[in-house]
Write a protein that holds these residues in place. Structure first.
Motif, PDB file in Angstrom:
ATOM      1  N   SER A   1       0.829  -1.197   0.000  1.00  0.00           N
ATOM      2  CA  SER A   1       0.000   0.000   0.000  1.00  0.00           C
ATOM      3  C   SER A   1       0.863   1.247   0.000  1.00  0.00           C
ATOM      4  O   SER A   1       1.942   1.275   0.590  1.00  0.00           O
ATOM      5  CB  SER A   1      -0.918   0.006   1.222  1.00  0.00           C
ATOM      6  OG  SER A   1      -1.612   1.230   1.323  1.00  0.00           O
ATOM      7  N   SER A   2       0.341   2.284  -0.645  1.00  0.00           N
ATOM      8  CA  SER A   2       1.015   3.585  -0.634  1.00  0.00           C
ATOM      9  C   SER A   2       0.592   4.415   0.569  1.00  0.00           C
ATOM     10  O   SER A   2       1.159   5.476   0.820  1.00  0.00           O
ATOM     11  CB  SER A   2       0.694   4.340  -1.923  1.00  0.00           C
ATOM     12  OG  SER A   2      -0.712   4.550  -2.016  1.00  0.00           O
ATOM     13  N   ILE A   3      -0.409   3.917   1.318  1.00  0.00           N
ATOM     14  CA  ILE A   3      -0.908   4.691   2.464  1.00  0.00           C
ATOM     15  C   ILE A   3      -0.906   3.892   3.765  1.00  0.00           C
ATOM     16  O   ILE A   3      -0.812   4.467   4.845  1.00  0.00           O
ATOM     17  CB  ILE A   3      -2.336   5.216   2.172  1.00  0.00           C
ATOM     18  CG1 ILE A   3      -2.770   6.208   3.263  1.00  0.00           C
ATOM     19  CG2 ILE A   3      -3.323   4.072   2.060  1.00  0.00           C
ATOM     20  CD1 ILE A   3      -4.088   6.885   2.958  1.00  0.00           C
ATOM     21  N   MET A   4      -0.987   2.549   3.693  1.00  0.00           N
ATOM     22  CA  MET A   4      -1.080   1.734   4.899  1.00  0.00           C
ATOM     23  C   MET A   4       0.256   1.074   5.199  1.00  0.00           C
ATOM     24  O   MET A   4       0.652   0.117   4.508  1.00  0.00           O
ATOM     25  CB  MET A   4      -2.173   0.669   4.718  1.00  0.00           C
ATOM     26  CG  MET A   4      -3.576   1.246   4.649  1.00  0.00           C
ATOM     27  SD  MET A   4      -4.832   0.011   4.251  1.00  0.00           S
ATOM     28  CE  MET A   4      -4.697  -0.050   2.468  1.00  0.00           C
TER      29      MET A   4
ATOM     30  N   ASN B   1       0.433  -7.371   0.171  1.00  0.00           N
ATOM     31  CA  ASN B   1      -0.663  -7.968  -0.592  1.00  0.00           C
ATOM     32  C   ASN B   1      -0.227  -9.215  -1.358  1.00  0.00           C
ATOM     33  O   ASN B   1       0.951  -9.359  -1.705  1.00  0.00           O
ATOM     34  CB  ASN B   1      -1.235  -6.942  -1.567  1.00  0.00           C
ATOM     35  CG  ASN B   1      -1.904  -5.779  -0.855  1.00  0.00           C
ATOM     36  OD1 ASN B   1      -2.406  -5.938   0.257  1.00  0.00           O
ATOM     37  ND2 ASN B   1      -1.902  -4.617  -1.472  1.00  0.00           N
ATOM     38  N   PRO B   2      -1.183 -10.098  -1.696  1.00  0.00           N
ATOM     39  CA  PRO B   2      -0.871 -11.315  -2.461  1.00  0.00           C
ATOM     40  C   PRO B   2      -0.749 -11.004  -3.957  1.00  0.00           C
ATOM     41  O   PRO B   2      -1.555 -11.447  -4.781  1.00  0.00           O
ATOM     42  CB  PRO B   2      -2.063 -12.228  -2.163  1.00  0.00           C
ATOM     43  CG  PRO B   2      -3.197 -11.275  -1.960  1.00  0.00           C
ATOM     44  CD  PRO B   2      -2.607 -10.063  -1.294  1.00  0.00           C
ATOM     45  N   VAL B   3       0.278 -10.243  -4.312  1.00  0.00           N
ATOM     46  CA  VAL B   3       0.368  -9.690  -5.666  1.00  0.00           C
ATOM     47  C   VAL B   3       0.576 -10.757  -6.743  1.00  0.00           C
ATOM     48  O   VAL B   3       0.150 -10.573  -7.890  1.00  0.00           O
ATOM     49  CB  VAL B   3       1.481  -8.624  -5.754  1.00  0.00           C
ATOM     50  CG1 VAL B   3       1.125  -7.411  -4.914  1.00  0.00           C
ATOM     51  CG2 VAL B   3       2.840  -9.193  -5.339  1.00  0.00           C
ATOM     52  N   ILE B   4       1.235 -11.863  -6.385  1.00  0.00           N
ATOM     53  CA  ILE B   4       1.490 -12.882  -7.410  1.00  0.00           C
ATOM     54  C   ILE B   4       0.203 -13.607  -7.798  1.00  0.00           C
ATOM     55  O   ILE B   4      -0.129 -13.687  -8.994  1.00  0.00           O
ATOM     56  CB  ILE B   4       2.585 -13.864  -6.950  1.00  0.00           C
ATOM     57  CG1 ILE B   4       3.889 -13.112  -6.638  1.00  0.00           C
ATOM     58  CG2 ILE B   4       2.833 -14.924  -8.024  1.00  0.00           C
ATOM     59  CD1 ILE B   4       4.441 -12.278  -7.777  1.00  0.00           C
ATOM     60  N   PRO B   5      -0.580 -14.142  -6.849  1.00  0.00           N
ATOM     61  CA  PRO B   5      -1.873 -14.709  -7.252  1.00  0.00           C
ATOM     62  C   PRO B   5      -2.773 -13.699  -7.961  1.00  0.00           C
ATOM     63  O   PRO B   5      -3.504 -14.059  -8.888  1.00  0.00           O
ATOM     64  CB  PRO B   5      -2.494 -15.155  -5.926  1.00  0.00           C
ATOM     65  CG  PRO B   5      -1.341 -15.408  -5.029  1.00  0.00           C
ATOM     66  CD  PRO B   5      -0.324 -14.370  -5.410  1.00  0.00           C
ATOM     67  N   GLU B   6      -2.680 -12.432  -7.554  1.00  0.00           N
ATOM     68  CA  GLU B   6      -3.507 -11.409  -8.203  1.00  0.00           C
ATOM     69  C   GLU B   6      -3.138 -11.234  -9.672  1.00  0.00           C
ATOM     70  O   GLU B   6      -4.029 -11.118 -10.531  1.00  0.00           O
ATOM     71  CB  GLU B   6      -3.340 -10.072  -7.481  1.00  0.00           C
ATOM     72  CG  GLU B   6      -4.031 -10.008  -6.131  1.00  0.00           C
ATOM     73  CD  GLU B   6      -3.707  -8.729  -5.363  1.00  0.00           C
ATOM     74  OE1 GLU B   6      -4.303  -8.528  -4.305  1.00  0.00           O
ATOM     75  OE2 GLU B   6      -2.855  -7.945  -5.833  1.00  0.00           O
ATOM     76  N   VAL B   7      -1.854 -11.228  -9.968  1.00  0.00           N
ATOM     77  CA  VAL B   7      -1.464 -11.034 -11.373  1.00  0.00           C
ATOM     78  C   VAL B   7      -1.813 -12.265 -12.199  1.00  0.00           C
ATOM     79  O   VAL B   7      -2.199 -12.157 -13.367  1.00  0.00           O
ATOM     80  CB  VAL B   7       0.029 -10.668 -11.493  1.00  0.00           C
ATOM     81  CG1 VAL B   7       0.944 -11.878 -11.308  1.00  0.00           C
ATOM     82  CG2 VAL B   7       0.313 -10.027 -12.859  1.00  0.00           C
ATOM     83  N   VAL B   8      -1.717 -13.445 -11.578  1.00  0.00           N
ATOM     84  CA  VAL B   8      -2.101 -14.665 -12.311  1.00  0.00           C
ATOM     85  C   VAL B   8      -3.604 -14.654 -12.585  1.00  0.00           C
ATOM     86  O   VAL B   8      -4.040 -15.029 -13.681  1.00  0.00           O
ATOM     87  CB  VAL B   8      -1.682 -15.922 -11.521  1.00  0.00           C
ATOM     88  CG1 VAL B   8      -2.190 -17.188 -12.219  1.00  0.00           C
ATOM     89  CG2 VAL B   8      -0.163 -15.987 -11.388  1.00  0.00           C
TER      90      VAL B   8
END
Length: 473
Positions: A314-317, A322-329
């Protein structure tokens, strides 16, 4: 600049360009995606031109000196030269004629140079008369598309097999981790984490086998069909030689279609292959949904597993990951599912002897394979291999769940089990505590029935039946 002519008139072409007037018209007509031809498609086209030149020389149709110059030019491109000369947009009108002519012009102009003349002098080597001899866009483009798909698919299959191994290793690692199973996103009955990862392993294996199976359907080609499948301007000797040459050059067990008209009209094999990619995407996306849910938290979610942290979330928290790898898949899978819809619409859009929508099919299929390969690699390397199980958290949720009362059904019946579930929910006490208090089962029996390992394997009900029969006897 140099001036070139075609049936529509004259055009100025950059003097150093190996492409010619038809490529220039395509540049002007199709400023659509900004994407240039895929490398695998270029290579496939060049292999076809080489195979056809060899066949035309062998049958005596093509002058050996001109043919050898074309072959040498093709070998140079296969060696990595002149790749910047393939410039037509991937989505184009004309069923791929612009791509075919781009290839013809590059090879012709390079062959002209090899014969010590200047680019554009098509009296020496003609893109149409010589490079395209015994061919049409309508057989070269679909064959090139198939070869490109097959070659690109090698990497996808390898990545999927590696992912399968990674899931299986994790399954072995998580053999002793018991967690709550869920259906409808509600507590169900216990399951082991290794069982879930074994299921992922089998699903990936099945997807891989499906893709391999459907790929075999696109090994059947229509080279020699020319314009509409009748083989006009070819000979049977040429068709057999060209196909044989292409098998040898590509290393792919390509087969000539039994009915060239059918193979030119109908692209159902591509629909099946595209569907196998979509099915993989559906499976991958479901798995990634599970991983994101199991790793939710860390304090206020399930927190059953930890995914390897890849970047601040996050840019604020502060502190959020975050689970960025499953998200991109997930997002790659959405794209592939959409691509399959495009392929299906394009296949349906054929009329009579030709489907003119092959360029958009080709673009979507090659993109799907490419981004799936990348996504599977990223998922394996940057997510699956680094997953850790929160064993104590999983155990805590199992012990506090109401769902474990299901294991008591064979012993106390559905009605009493329902009463226990309601009381557990209302009081906040545990299932074992209430069952023992009511004297329904002994503490030892409860511990045995509700032991995590026993609850995650078949046999409880069978054991109960056997014991009941023995008591009656």
């Amino acid at each position: 600049m140099r001036i070139e002519k075609d049936l529509l008139g004259e055009k100025s072409i950059p003097k150093d360009a190996y492409y010619g007037i038809q490529t220039m018209r395509a540049i002007e007509n199709f400023p659509i995606t900004g994407y240039k031809p895929d490398y695998d498609l270029i290579v496939a086209f060049i292999m076809i031109k080489k195979a056809c030149a060899l066949a035309n020389i062998k049958t005596g149709l093509l002058d050996e000196k001109i043919g050898n110059a074309i072959i040498k030019a093709a070998d140079e491109v296969l060696g990595g030269k002149f790749l910047d000369q393939f410039v037509v947009d991937v989505i184009q009108g004309g069923a791929g004629t612009s791509m075919n002519m781009n290839v013809n012009e590059v090879l012709a102009n390079r062959a002209i140079e090899l014969l010590d003349d200047k680019k554009g002098n098509y009296q020496i080597v003609s893109p149409n008369t010589h490079v395209n001899m015994s061919q049409s866009t309508n057989d070269t483009y679909p064959v090139a598309m198939r070869i490109a798909i097959i070659n690109k698919n090698i990497r996808l299959i390898n990545e999927l097999k590696s992912l399968e191994i990674s899931f299986l290793k994790k399954a072995h690692e998580f053999d002793d981790v018991v967690k709550m199973g869920r259906s409808h996103l509600q507590d169900a009955v216990p399951i082991r984490l290794d069982q879930e990862f074994e299921a992922y392993t089998d699903a990936i294996k099945r997807s891989t086998e499906r893709i391999i199976r459907e790929e075999k359907g696109i090994h059947i080609i229509n080279l020699g069909a020319t314009a509409v499948g009748t083989g006009l301007n070819t000979t049977l000797d040429y068709i057999e030689l060209a196909t044989e040459n292409l098998r040898e050059i590509t290393g792919i067990p390509l087969e000539r279609a039994k009915h060239l008209v059918d193979a030119t009209q109908n692209l159902d094999a591509l629909a099946s292959f595209s569907s196998s990619l979509k099915n993989l995407a559906l499976t991958l996306s479901k798995i990634c949904n599970d991983l994101r849910l199991m790793s939710s938290g860390p304090r206020c979610g399930l927190n059953e597993i930890n995914l390897p942290p890849m970047q601040p979330g996050s840019s604020i928290m502060p502190g959020k990951v975050n689970p960025v790898i499953p998200e991109v898949v997930n997002q790659v899978c959405f794209q592939v599912i959409g691509n399959d819809t495009t392929v299906a619409l394009a296949i349906e859009a054929g009329q009579f002897e030709l489907n003119v929508m092959e360029p958009v099919m080709c673009f979507n299929l090659l993109q799907s394979i490419e981004i799936l390969s990348n996504a599977v690699k990223v998922l394996r390397e940057r997510c699956i291999e680094g997953i850790k199980a929160n064993k104590e958290r999983c155990k805590e949720m199992v012990e506090n769940s109401i769902g474990i009362v299901t294991a008591l059904l064979p012993y106390i019946g559905y009605e009493k089990a329902t009463e226990i579930a309601k009381e557990t929910l209302a009081s906040g006490r545990s299932v074992p505590e209430i069952v023992e208090e009511k004297g329904l089962l002994s503490k030892e029996k409860i511990e045995h029935i509700l032991s995590p390992r026993v609850m995650t394997e078949p046999g409880i009900f069978t054991e109960f039946i056997k014991n009941s029969v023995l008591k009656k006897k």
